[in-house]
Design an enzyme around this catalytic site. Structure first.
Site, mmCIF file in Angstrom:
data_model
loop_
_atom_site.group_PDB
_atom_site.id
_atom_site.type_symbol
_atom_site.label_atom_id
_atom_site.label_comp_id
_atom_site.label_asym_id
_atom_site.label_seq_id
_atom_site.Cartn_x
_atom_site.Cartn_y
_atom_site.Cartn_z
ATOM 1 N N TYR A 32 0.820 -1.205 0.000
ATOM 2 C CA TYR A 32 0.000 0.000 0.000
ATOM 3 C C TYR A 32 0.855 1.256 0.000
ATOM 4 O O TYR A 32 2.077 1.192 0.144
ATOM 5 C CB TYR A 32 -0.959 -0.008 1.194
ATOM 6 C CG TYR A 32 -0.343 0.357 2.529
ATOM 7 C CD1 TYR A 32 0.508 -0.527 3.192
ATOM 8 C CD2 TYR A 32 -0.599 1.592 3.120
ATOM 9 C CE1 TYR A 32 1.072 -0.178 4.413
ATOM 10 C CE2 TYR A 32 -0.039 1.938 4.345
ATOM 11 C CZ TYR A 32 0.796 1.049 4.979
ATOM 12 O OH TYR A 32 1.351 1.393 6.180
ATOM 13 N N ARG A 51 8.077 4.108 -4.572
ATOM 14 C CA ARG A 51 8.023 3.130 -3.476
ATOM 15 C C ARG A 51 6.913 2.104 -3.700
ATOM 16 O O ARG A 51 7.087 0.912 -3.408
ATOM 17 C CB ARG A 51 7.855 3.844 -2.135
ATOM 18 C CG ARG A 51 7.990 2.902 -0.947
ATOM 19 C CD ARG A 51 8.044 3.639 0.374
ATOM 20 N NE ARG A 51 6.789 4.317 0.664
ATOM 21 C CZ ARG A 51 6.598 5.097 1.736
ATOM 22 N NH1 ARG A 51 7.577 5.312 2.591
ATOM 23 N NH2 ARG A 51 5.431 5.681 1.944
ATOM 24 N N ARG A 99 -8.713 -19.716 -1.771
ATOM 25 C CA ARG A 99 -7.576 -19.715 -0.849
ATOM 26 C C ARG A 99 -6.519 -20.754 -1.216
ATOM 27 O O ARG A 99 -6.805 -21.929 -1.363
ATOM 28 C CB ARG A 99 -8.089 -19.984 0.573
ATOM 29 C CG ARG A 99 -7.019 -19.762 1.607
ATOM 30 C CD ARG A 99 -7.482 -20.104 3.015
ATOM 31 N NE ARG A 99 -6.320 -19.947 3.877
ATOM 32 C CZ ARG A 99 -6.103 -18.890 4.655
ATOM 33 N NH1 ARG A 99 -6.986 -17.931 4.725
ATOM 34 N NH2 ARG A 99 -4.998 -18.807 5.372
ATOM 35 N N HIS A 101 -1.904 -20.806 -0.782
ATOM 36 C CA HIS A 101 -0.686 -20.013 -0.564
ATOM 37 C C HIS A 101 -0.017 -19.664 -1.896
ATOM 38 O O HIS A 101 0.606 -18.609 -2.027
ATOM 39 C CB HIS A 101 0.311 -20.777 0.312
ATOM 40 C CG HIS A 101 -0.005 -20.693 1.780
ATOM 41 N ND1 HIS A 101 -1.269 -20.877 2.276
ATOM 42 C CD2 HIS A 101 0.782 -20.424 2.851
ATOM 43 C CE1 HIS A 101 -1.249 -20.733 3.599
ATOM 44 N NE2 HIS A 101 -0.019 -20.451 3.966
ATOM 45 N N LYS A 145 6.439 -1.856 1.817
ATOM 46 C CA LYS A 145 5.266 -1.307 2.513
ATOM 47 C C LYS A 145 4.104 -2.278 2.347
ATOM 48 O O LYS A 145 3.197 -2.062 1.533
ATOM 49 C CB LYS A 145 4.945 0.097 1.973
ATOM 50 C CG LYS A 145 4.127 0.940 2.938
ATOM 51 C CD LYS A 145 4.193 2.403 2.532
ATOM 52 C CE LYS A 145 3.171 3.265 3.222
ATOM 53 N NZ LYS A 145 3.310 3.350 4.668
ATOM 54 N N GLU A 177 13.047 2.286 13.884
ATOM 55 C CA GLU A 177 12.128 3.369 13.518
ATOM 56 C C GLU A 177 10.921 3.314 14.442
ATOM 57 O O GLU A 177 10.875 2.486 15.353
ATOM 58 C CB GLU A 177 11.694 3.216 12.051
ATOM 59 C CG GLU A 177 10.982 1.896 11.782
ATOM 60 C CD GLU A 177 10.564 1.717 10.326
ATOM 61 O OE1 GLU A 177 10.352 2.707 9.615
ATOM 62 O OE2 GLU A 177 10.446 0.554 9.905
ATOM 63 N N LEU A 201 11.328 1.206 6.984
ATOM 64 C CA LEU A 201 10.623 1.715 5.813
ATOM 65 C C LEU A 201 11.350 2.993 5.365
ATOM 66 O O LEU A 201 11.663 3.843 6.198
ATOM 67 C CB LEU A 201 9.166 2.041 6.135
ATOM 68 C CG LEU A 201 8.403 2.427 4.865
ATOM 69 C CD1 LEU A 201 8.048 1.200 4.044
ATOM 70 C CD2 LEU A 201 7.153 3.221 5.175
HETATM 71 N N1 PMP Z 1 8.047 3.719 9.047
HETATM 72 C C1 PMP Z 1 6.910 3.017 9.089
HETATM 73 C C2 PMP Z 1 6.927 1.642 9.666
HETATM 74 C C3 PMP Z 1 5.707 3.573 8.567
HETATM 75 O O1 PMP Z 1 4.570 2.869 8.585
HETATM 76 C C4 PMP Z 1 5.729 4.897 8.067
HETATM 77 C C5 PMP Z 1 4.469 5.546 7.585
HETATM 78 N N2 PMP Z 1 4.023 5.015 6.373
HETATM 79 C C6 PMP Z 1 6.949 5.590 8.037
HETATM 80 C C7 PMP Z 1 8.089 4.966 8.536
HETATM 81 C C8 PMP Z 1 7.037 6.983 7.469
HETATM 82 O O2 PMP Z 1 6.975 6.931 6.063
HETATM 83 P P1 PMP Z 1 6.422 8.137 5.205
HETATM 84 O O3 PMP Z 1 7.227 9.336 5.573
HETATM 85 O O4 PMP Z 1 6.616 7.709 3.812
HETATM 86 O O5 PMP Z 1 4.985 8.299 5.566
#
Ligand code: PMP
Length: 276
Positions: A32, A51, A99, A101, A145, A177, A201
């Site tokens: 997403y 991304r 369903r 895998h 993501k 993070e 991310l």
């Molecule tokens: N890390 C994670 C795990 C996130 O879910 C997000 C938000 N999407 C971010 C960092 C920040 O990313 P962005 O600046 O692209 O929203």
């Protein structure tokens, strides 16, 4: 007006459209993006699209639409919504199939919503947020993501129940993070953030902040650090598309710096707002 989109059709964002065999629902088999629209225009659309396509490729998902086609849909939806400041979420899943895998041979499902921007409580930005350090229990590919956010949700909820705004995750003694944000520190005038490895991310706001730091002549180090380093920092802040830049003034109930949003954080936030 909030609106939705599913596989080529504009729908109401509240339409009950989820088929029982949708793989996003059964397996979390999808990716997403979340894009902020300021004054009718998408902020950093190119980076979000990069991304989105990177995430899809990483899970071997053929989106079945070009980048230009997706951008056209987003812009059309924004216009139809009539919303100036809004949130666009887009999900791509491996489609609808009985369903199994193994990957089905069916087209990807692409859905989107355009909804009024959900503003954060601005007192957080003024007073600073609390964070709680928690173990990073996610898989190895946090740069993708994906729709599988369960470890993120569990950490965020645990932080919330402890009175904190965000969980800051720690893997093998290293800060990665936030549960839905990236983390930055300022120490002796240098801006420090964990490197863009596969364990975080690669935030779009993170890209903007690194660019702003270069513009403002702030030295930057992308390096790993232990949780203790947070307590020794002069300033700490979080970044994400939704919260933009939020100062952190305490971690595990220990005060950071002076306990107020830092001067540099404020400067970087002001530069960010100029861009948007
Ligand atoms: N890390 C994670 C795990 C996130 O879910 C997000 C938000 N999407 C971010 C960092 C920040 O990313 P962005 O600046 O692209 O929203």
């Amino acid at each position: 007006m909030a609106i939705g989109y599913l596989n080529g059709k504009v729908i109401s964002s509240s339409d009950p459209v989820l088929p029982i065999d949708e793989r996003g629902h059964q397996f979390g088999d999808g990716v997403y993006e979340y894009i902020r629209i300021y004054n009718g225009r998408a902020f950093m659309m190119d980076e979000h699209m990069d991304r989105f396509f990177k995430s899809a490729k990483a899970i071997k998902l053929n989106l079945g639409q070009t980048r230009e086609e997706i951008i056209t849909v987003v812009n059309d939806l924004i216009e139809r919504s009539g919303l100036a400041d809004c949130d666009v979420y887009m999900q791509a899943t491996r489609g609808i199939a009985p369903r199994n895998h193994l990957f089905p041979n069916v087209p990807a499902s692409i859905s989107m919503t355009v909804k009024p921007f959900r503003a954060m409580d601005e007192t957080l930005r003024k007073n600073g947020a609390k964070v709680k350090l928690l173990p990073d229990e996610r898989w190895q590919n946090c740069w993708i993501k994906t729709l599988n956010l369960l470890p993120n949700l569990l950490a965020k909820q645990e932080a919330f129940e402890a009175g904190a705004f965000e969980a800051v995750l720690v893997r093998d003694g290293i800060v990665t993070e936030g549960s839905s944000s990236n983390i930055f520190l300022l120490k002796d005038g240098t801006l420090i953030t964990p490197p863009a490895t596969k364990h975080i991310l690669h935030g779009i706001t993170r890209i903007a902040v690194l660019d702003i730091a270069a513009e403002l002549g702030i030295p930057v180090e992308e390096k790993e650090f232990a949780p203790e380093f947070i307590f020794e920092a002069d300033e700490v802040f979080l970044t994400s598309t939704g919260i933009e830049i939020v100062p952190v003034t305490s971690a595990d109930d220990r005060v950071i710096g002076e306990g107020n949003p830092g001067v540099m954080t404020t400067k970087i936030y002001e530069a960010f707002m100029k861009r948007v």
